[in-house]
Design a protein around this motif. Structure first.
Motif, mmCIF file in Angstrom:
data_model
loop_
_atom_site.group_PDB
_atom_site.id
_atom_site.type_symbol
_atom_site.label_atom_id
_atom_site.label_comp_id
_atom_site.label_asym_id
_atom_site.label_seq_id
_atom_site.Cartn_x
_atom_site.Cartn_y
_atom_site.Cartn_z
ATOM 1 N N GLN A 210 -6.552 -34.742 -30.303
ATOM 2 C CA GLN A 210 -5.470 -33.615 -30.075
ATOM 3 C C GLN A 210 -4.738 -34.290 -28.930
ATOM 4 O OE1 GLN A 210 -8.929 -30.933 -28.641
ATOM 5 N NE2 GLN A 210 -7.559 -29.385 -29.504
ATOM 6 N N LEU A 211 -4.923 -35.034 -28.186
ATOM 7 C CA LEU A 211 -4.367 -36.007 -27.096
ATOM 8 C C LEU A 211 -3.394 -36.794 -27.928
ATOM 9 C CD1 LEU A 211 -3.524 -37.157 -24.361
ATOM 10 C CD2 LEU A 211 -5.414 -38.471 -24.457
ATOM 11 N N ALA A 212 -3.794 -37.448 -28.958
ATOM 12 C CA ALA A 212 -2.760 -38.489 -29.649
ATOM 13 C C ALA A 212 -1.674 -37.714 -30.268
ATOM 14 C CB ALA A 212 -3.751 -39.197 -30.852
ATOM 15 N N ALA A 213 -2.069 -36.599 -30.989
ATOM 16 C CA ALA A 213 -1.178 -35.755 -31.746
ATOM 17 C C ALA A 213 0.077 -35.004 -30.793
ATOM 18 C CB ALA A 213 -1.781 -34.483 -32.418
ATOM 19 N N GLN A 214 -0.279 -34.671 -29.363
ATOM 20 C CA GLN A 214 0.266 -34.044 -28.374
ATOM 21 C C GLN A 214 1.022 -34.876 -27.509
ATOM 22 O OE1 GLN A 214 -1.601 -30.738 -26.802
ATOM 23 N NE2 GLN A 214 -2.605 -29.963 -28.536
ATOM 24 N N SER A 215 0.760 -36.208 -27.599
ATOM 25 C CA SER A 215 1.303 -37.238 -26.670
ATOM 26 C C SER A 215 2.276 -37.868 -27.390
ATOM 27 C CB SER A 215 0.244 -38.002 -26.096
ATOM 28 O OG SER A 215 -0.150 -38.868 -27.029
#
Length: 279
Positions: A210-215
């Motif tokens: 989720q962090l990778a997708a949103q960052s």
């Protein structure tokens, strides 16, 4: 066990350790019947302390441990209202530590209803110290209680921040090892600056996705290397699989609702966000 009434709490602990009572539900009930008297709080504390002295690595049957935790908690919880800082430390980091894997969500709810932030951090640290001894189900049952406490504190305008500006330290103080079960959006809502990559080691593979997708990491070579450095550990195959599966779920949501729903954030030239103090 006929002479239990004539023994001190410390002597009862030695008897319990040497007689097999730690693996016998009927015997441990007799032990707590003896302890649950006029000086129950003092006797249970003395018993648990002496029990730890008999062996630092107590081998307690899980069923017996549940009984011990239930009986000890029933006595202890009557005094929570009068607890001071040193009491939380003494009971939860020393006396109860061998029983903490049996702490239930209902018990934790009652504990946190009496704690200030300092005591809360003590409880989180104590539970994290026995995290691996808990069942996965128990770990997941306790996590919403921790999250609920922090949300309630935030809603009342009182924060449970620490003096450190390090994001990993903040996350550890808030959730300890239970952070892997907290929904990513809840973490972002509670902790400002959570979209940075400082706390990767404390995130589950799904949270990392989720962090990778949103960052913006999916378009940044340096960030994606950090992601895979985190995934390439002892459980690499499982973590990479979980990461990719979660990434697909995130991608499907993004494509359905549009790119901005992925929470794209502004980054400096390094691609890293600068963490702000949480709350």
């Amino acid at each position: 066990f006929e002479a239990l009434d004539l023994l001190s709490a410390s002597q009862v602990a030695q008897l319990a350790a040497q007689s097999g009572a730690l693996n016998n539900a009927d015997l441990i009930r007799l032990v707590f019947d003896r302890l649950d008297g006029d000086n129950a709080l003092q006797d249970v504390g003395e018993f648990l302390t002496a029990l730890l002295r008999t062996s630092q690595a107590l081998d307690i049957n899980p069923v017996v441990r549940d009984i011990m935790m239930n009986r000890a908690f029933a006595i202890l919880s009557l005094h929570f209202e009068d607890f001071e800082s040193h009491d939380w430390v003494s009971w939860f980091t020393v006396k109860l530590v061998s029983l903490l894997p049996s702490l239930t969500a209902e018990m934790l709810q009652r504990v946190t209803s009496y704690t200030d932030c300092d005591a809360y951090h003590v409880i989180v640290g104590a539970l994290s110290s026995v995290f691996e001894q808990m069942t996965s189900l128990r770990q997941q049952e306790l996590t919403p209680v921790l999250l609920g406490y922090l949300k309630q504190r935030r809603a009342s305008g009182s924060t449970c921040s620490t003096n450190s500006s390090n994001l990993s330290t903040y996350l550890w103080a808030c959730f300890g090892k239970f952070s892997i079960y907290v929904d990513y959006e809840d973490l972002r809502g509670l902790i400002e600056g959570f979209g940075s990559f400082e706390a990767l080691d404390l995130l589950s593979a799904s949270q990392v996705a989720q962090l990778a997708a949103q960052s913006g990491a999916l378009n940044n070579a340096d960030l994606i290397r950090l992601v895979f450095d985190r995934l390439d550990g002892d459980n690499a195959l499982q973590d990479v699989g979980e990461f990719l599966t979660a990434l697909l779920r995130t991608s499907q949501v993004c494509s359905r609702f549009g790119h901005q729903s992925c929470g794209e954030r502004h980054h400096d030239e390094s691609g890293l966000r600068h963490p702000q103090p949480p709350f």
